[in-house]
Write a protein that holds these residues in place. Sequence first.
Motif, PDB file in Angstrom:
ATOM      1  N   GLU A 199       0.839  -1.199   0.000  1.00  0.00           N
ATOM      2  CA  GLU A 199       0.000   0.000   0.000  1.00  0.00           C
ATOM      3  C   GLU A 199       0.877   1.254   0.000  1.00  0.00           C
ATOM      4  N   VAL A 200       0.555   2.179  -0.890  1.00  0.00           N
ATOM      5  CA  VAL A 200       1.311   3.429  -0.999  1.00  0.00           C
ATOM      6  C   VAL A 200       0.334   4.599  -0.942  1.00  0.00           C
ATOM      7  N   ASP A 201       0.480   5.445   0.056  1.00  0.00           N
ATOM      8  CA  ASP A 201      -0.367   6.637   0.196  1.00  0.00           C
ATOM      9  C   ASP A 201       0.275   7.773  -0.583  1.00  0.00           C
ATOM     10  N   THR A 202      -0.412   8.248  -1.621  1.00  0.00           N
ATOM     11  CA  THR A 202       0.162   9.273  -2.500  1.00  0.00           C
ATOM     12  C   THR A 202      -0.288  10.687  -2.143  1.00  0.00           C
ATOM     13  N   SER A 203      -1.045  10.829  -1.061  1.00  0.00           N
ATOM     14  CA  SER A 203      -1.619  12.134  -0.707  1.00  0.00           C
ATOM     15  C   SER A 203      -0.580  13.248  -0.659  1.00  0.00           C
ATOM     16  N   ASP A 204       0.578  12.958  -0.066  1.00  0.00           N
ATOM     17  CA  ASP A 204       1.607  13.984   0.100  1.00  0.00           C
ATOM     18  C   ASP A 204       2.875  13.684  -0.696  1.00  0.00           C
ATOM     19  N   LEU A 205       2.743  12.817  -1.685  1.00  0.00           N
ATOM     20  CA  LEU A 205       3.897  12.470  -2.513  1.00  0.00           C
ATOM     21  C   LEU A 205       3.814  13.140  -3.881  1.00  0.00           C
ATOM     22  N   THR A 206       4.954  13.539  -4.401  1.00  0.00           N
ATOM     23  CA  THR A 206       4.990  14.010  -5.781  1.00  0.00           C
ATOM     24  C   THR A 206       4.945  12.773  -6.683  1.00  0.00           C
ATOM     25  N   ILE A 207       4.667  12.983  -7.955  1.00  0.00           N
ATOM     26  CA  ILE A 207       4.644  11.866  -8.903  1.00  0.00           C
ATOM     27  C   ILE A 207       5.998  11.166  -8.917  1.00  0.00           C
ATOM     28  N   GLU A 208       7.065  11.959  -8.916  1.00  0.00           N
ATOM     29  CA  GLU A 208       8.413  11.393  -8.936  1.00  0.00           C
ATOM     30  C   GLU A 208       8.662  10.530  -7.704  1.00  0.00           C
ATOM     31  N   GLU A 209       8.203  10.989  -6.552  1.00  0.00           N
ATOM     32  CA  GLU A 209       8.407  10.240  -5.309  1.00  0.00           C
ATOM     33  C   GLU A 209       7.661   8.907  -5.318  1.00  0.00           C
ATOM     34  N   GLN A 210       6.416   8.925  -5.799  1.00  0.00           N
ATOM     35  CA  GLN A 210       5.669   7.666  -5.793  1.00  0.00           C
ATOM     36  C   GLN A 210       6.186   6.695  -6.847  1.00  0.00           C
ATOM     37  N   VAL A 211       6.658   7.224  -7.973  1.00  0.00           N
ATOM     38  CA  VAL A 211       7.251   6.367  -9.002  1.00  0.00           C
ATOM     39  C   VAL A 211       8.503   5.699  -8.454  1.00  0.00           C
ATOM     40  N   ASN A 212       9.367   6.480  -7.832  1.00  0.00           N
ATOM     41  CA  ASN A 212      10.614   5.937  -7.275  1.00  0.00           C
ATOM     42  C   ASN A 212      10.345   4.916  -6.174  1.00  0.00           C
ATOM     43  N   LYS A 213       9.320   5.161  -5.387  1.00  0.00           N
ATOM     44  CA  LYS A 213       8.975   4.245  -4.299  1.00  0.00           C
ATOM     45  C   LYS A 213       8.549   2.886  -4.859  1.00  0.00           C
ATOM     46  N   ILE A 214       7.741   2.909  -5.915  1.00  0.00           N
ATOM     47  CA  ILE A 214       7.269   1.654  -6.515  1.00  0.00           C
ATOM     48  C   ILE A 214       8.396   0.951  -7.269  1.00  0.00           C
ATOM     49  N   LEU A 215       9.247   1.711  -7.923  1.00  0.00           N
ATOM     50  CA  LEU A 215      10.397   1.111  -8.606  1.00  0.00           C
ATOM     51  C   LEU A 215      11.316   0.409  -7.607  1.00  0.00           C
ATOM     52  N   LYS A 216      11.463   1.011  -6.441  1.00  0.00           N
ATOM     53  CA  LYS A 216      12.305   0.406  -5.401  1.00  0.00           C
ATOM     54  C   LYS A 216      11.695  -0.904  -4.928  1.00  0.00           C
ATOM     55  N   ILE A 217      10.369  -0.913  -4.762  1.00  0.00           N
ATOM     56  CA  ILE A 217       9.680  -2.137  -4.356  1.00  0.00           C
ATOM     57  C   ILE A 217       9.887  -3.224  -5.407  1.00  0.00           C
ATOM     58  N   ALA A 218       9.732  -2.859  -6.676  1.00  0.00           N
ATOM     59  CA  ALA A 218       9.898  -3.815  -7.776  1.00  0.00           C
ATOM     60  C   ALA A 218      11.325  -4.356  -7.819  1.00  0.00           C
ATOM     61  N   GLU A 219      12.294  -3.476  -7.546  1.00  0.00           N
ATOM     62  CA  GLU A 219      13.700  -3.889  -7.550  1.00  0.00           C
ATOM     63  C   GLU A 219      13.978  -4.894  -6.441  1.00  0.00           C
ATOM     64  N   VAL A 220      13.437  -4.629  -5.254  1.00  0.00           N
ATOM     65  CA  VAL A 220      13.635  -5.533  -4.119  1.00  0.00           C
ATOM     66  C   VAL A 220      13.031  -6.901  -4.412  1.00  0.00           C
ATOM     67  N   VAL A 221      11.808  -6.915  -4.956  1.00  0.00           N
ATOM     68  CA  VAL A 221      11.137  -8.178  -5.292  1.00  0.00           C
ATOM     69  C   VAL A 221      11.917  -8.927  -6.358  1.00  0.00           C
ATOM     70  N   SER A 222      12.375  -8.199  -7.364  1.00  0.00           N
ATOM     71  CA  SER A 222      13.140  -8.810  -8.459  1.00  0.00           C
ATOM     72  C   SER A 222      14.422  -9.448  -7.938  1.00  0.00           C
ATOM     73  N   ASN A 223      15.130  -8.750  -7.058  1.00  0.00           N
ATOM     74  CA  ASN A 223      16.384  -9.275  -6.501  1.00  0.00           C
ATOM     75  C   ASN A 223      16.135 -10.533  -5.663  1.00  0.00           C
ATOM     76  N   LYS A 224      15.026 -10.548  -4.923  1.00  0.00           N
ATOM     77  CA  LYS A 224      14.685 -11.722  -4.122  1.00  0.00           C
ATOM     78  C   LYS A 224      14.408 -12.929  -5.036  1.00  0.00           C
ATOM     79  N   MET A 225      13.697 -12.663  -6.165  1.00  0.00           N
ATOM     80  CA  MET A 225      13.384 -13.727  -7.103  1.00  0.00           C
ATOM     81  C   MET A 225      14.637 -14.287  -7.738  1.00  0.00           C
ATOM     82  N   LYS A 226      15.565 -13.397  -8.079  1.00  0.00           N
ATOM     83  CA  LYS A 226      16.823 -13.839  -8.680  1.00  0.00           C
ATOM     84  C   LYS A 226      17.620 -14.685  -7.692  1.00  0.00           C
ATOM     85  N   SER A 227      17.575 -14.281  -6.426  1.00  0.00           N
ATOM     86  CA  SER A 227      18.294 -15.014  -5.387  1.00  0.00           C
ATOM     87  C   SER A 227      17.737 -16.416  -5.245  1.00  0.00           C
ATOM     88  N   VAL A 228      16.409 -16.539  -5.308  1.00  0.00           N
ATOM     89  CA  VAL A 228      15.767 -17.862  -5.197  1.00  0.00           C
ATOM     90  C   VAL A 228      16.159 -18.745  -6.374  1.00  0.00           C
TER      91      VAL A 228
END
Length: 233
Positions: A199-228
């Motif tokens: 869950e990501v609350d965008t009320s006080d986030l800029t577009i750039e901030e929310q994009v970067n936050k989701i990209l970071k989540i995707a990167e973490v998930v991707s790295n975990k998958m590669k590790s498995v």
Amino acid sequence: MFNKFIITIDGPAGSGKSTTAKLIAAKLGYTYLDTGAMYRAITYLALKKNLTDNEDEIIKLAENVRINLNFSNGKTIVVINDEDVTEEIRSFEVNSRVSDVSLIPGVRKALVKLQRKIGENTNIVAEGRDIGTVVFPEAEVKIFLIATLEERAKRRLKEFEQKGERITIKEIQENLSKRDYIDSHREVSPLMKADGAFEVDTSDLTIEEQVNKILKIAEVVSNKMKSVIVKDV
């Protein structure tokens, strides 16, 4: 990341789904799937043909319609039955009726089938209201965006003003509240946070901030998958 990696972004109207999904897809080189535009296109066509009170006919429209979504230069061009309706589907009239059309089980069944076909063999960023729960429940990354009603209304007002539509903030808030209720209470594919979604609350986030936050989540998930995968090998 992978040959087939799916990121779903769900949430209520005005939470920032479309803009965020477009930018993430562009940064990753993924296909962008705007499912909301598909429901808007059916709604526009139903309004044009004066069929908004005839569910059977609207279902037939959804089952036989040709919808093409072409994402280019940061904008999705929506063509329905060879008619470019990119601007028309964003009108206040369509906004006011799209949740009613989305309630119809037969419409959802027809469009979900199309959406799944698009995501069969490609990396995608898909956004809507039931993407992580129904369309792609197996998605690698699921995001659920939220924002206050006041903030969402401000964003919608700005969009309408840019198009020259004169709508009051009160009208927009009432419309959003109605859509929130309909979307979250419908029997088929209600708007809800998917299991495992971030869950990501965008009320006080800029577009750039929310994009970067989701990209970071995707990167973490991707790295975990590669590790498995490495461990399995």
